[in-house]
Design an enzyme around this catalytic site. Structure first.
Site, PDB file in Angstrom:
ATOM      1  N   THR A  74      38.091  47.439  33.482  1.00  0.00           N
ATOM      2  CA  THR A  74      38.543  46.788  32.819  1.00  0.00           C
ATOM      3  C   THR A  74      36.957  46.515  31.534  1.00  0.00           C
ATOM      4  O   THR A  74      35.832  46.983  32.333  1.00  0.00           O
ATOM      5  CB  THR A  74      39.202  45.378  32.932  1.00  0.00           C
ATOM      6  OG1 THR A  74      39.571  44.733  31.668  1.00  0.00           O
ATOM      7  CG2 THR A  74      38.148  44.636  33.878  1.00  0.00           C
ATOM      8  N   ILE A 144      44.179  40.671  34.825  1.00  0.00           N
ATOM      9  CA  ILE A 144      43.529  39.567  36.241  1.00  0.00           C
ATOM     10  C   ILE A 144      43.240  40.636  37.480  1.00  0.00           C
ATOM     11  O   ILE A 144      43.979  42.003  37.217  1.00  0.00           O
ATOM     12  CB  ILE A 144      44.673  39.459  36.813  1.00  0.00           C
ATOM     13  CG1 ILE A 144      44.856  37.902  35.701  1.00  0.00           C
ATOM     14  CG2 ILE A 144      44.806  38.161  38.253  1.00  0.00           C
ATOM     15  CD1 ILE A 144      46.479  37.109  35.585  1.00  0.00           C
ATOM     16  N   ILE A 157      39.904  36.065  35.791  1.00  0.00           N
ATOM     17  CA  ILE A 157      40.980  36.505  34.884  1.00  0.00           C
ATOM     18  C   ILE A 157      39.575  37.283  33.266  1.00  0.00           C
ATOM     19  O   ILE A 157      38.560  35.999  33.125  1.00  0.00           O
ATOM     20  CB  ILE A 157      41.519  35.064  34.009  1.00  0.00           C
ATOM     21  CG1 ILE A 157      42.110  34.888  35.415  1.00  0.00           C
ATOM     22  CG2 ILE A 157      41.868  35.783  33.528  1.00  0.00           C
ATOM     23  CD1 ILE A 157      42.707  33.194  35.419  1.00  0.00           C
ATOM     24  N   CYS A 174      43.346  48.855  33.213  1.00  0.00           N
ATOM     25  CA  CYS A 174      43.877  48.629  34.422  1.00  0.00           C
ATOM     26  C   CYS A 174      44.455  50.102  35.016  1.00  0.00           C
ATOM     27  O   CYS A 174      45.648  49.536  35.850  1.00  0.00           O
ATOM     28  CB  CYS A 174      44.712  47.342  34.003  1.00  0.00           C
ATOM     29  SG  CYS A 174      43.992  45.742  33.688  1.00  0.00           S
TER      30      CYS A 174
END
Length: 209
Positions: A74, A144, A157, A174
């Site tokens: 991410t 997350i 998060i 992700c």
């Protein structure tokens, strides 16, 4: 009572990781109360324990850090609120259930976004929080990735507020090919980070009593 701690200026990811792990140890040892850290990172790509190297497409001189959290690649950077709940799931008012904890995180963020008229949801087998944009295509607004040590949680998060979404082009976010990302700004919601934090704190108390 869980205390909310805001780091007022953008922080290097490695520095925040050291800060977080130090606080986790204090919670484990009973030397500190549970807390939720609210931070904004300097630009960085992070990889979770399930990453595949081919999912890093082009880091464009943005640092890449391999972490111990769950998940894959991410991006963190300016305009993104990163939330690190450090909670003790072994306490009598909590439950030693990591899946339940993640579901509670999802509910917390979905409820917070609903305050702004953003109808967010989860997708089965796709971790994170999603919304539908004008073309009705699911776009991820929050990632997350969590970890637990002796039932104390950390990592957490990342919610896109005013994030430069082009920075996600250097990775497969992700690990989901062809997935889109969005932000509050892109959805027409313009809000200061501090105001968003107030909503987060109010909604947190409703979920994590």
């Amino acid at each position: 009572m869980v205390q909310f701690i805001t780091i007022p200026t953008p922080i290097d990811y490695q520095d925040s990781l050291m800060l977080m792990e130090d606080y986790v140890n204090k919670v484990i040892d009973g030397e500190a109360p549970e807390a939720v850290y609210l931070v904004e990172h300097l630009d960085v790509y992070t990889a979770g324990t399930n990453y595949k190297q081919e999912e890093l497409l082009n880091h464009n001189n943005i640092p890449v850090i391999y972490t111990g959290r769950g998940g894959k690649f991410t991006f963190h950077g300016a305009g993104q609120r990163v939330i690190y709940p450090i909670l003790n799931l072994a306490l009598p008012n909590r439950t030693k259930d990591l899946k339940l904890y993640v579901r509670m995180l999802e509910e917390w963020i979905i409820n917070s976004l609903d305050i702004f008229g953003i109808k967010a949801y989860i997708i089965k087998n796709k971790v994170g929080i999603w919304v539908k944009t004008n073309d009705d295509i699911p776009s991820k607004i929050a990632a997350i990735g969590v970890r637990v040590r002796k039932w104390v949680t950390y990592h957490g998060i990342a919610i896109n507020i005013s994030t430069d979404l082009s920075k996600f082009n250097g990775i497969i976010p992700c690990g989901l090919e062809n997935s889109l990302v969005t932000s509050l700004n892109q959805l027409g919601v313009y809000i200061e980070m501090t105001e968003f934090d107030k909503i987060l704190e109010v909604e947190f108390i409703k979920i994590f009593k």
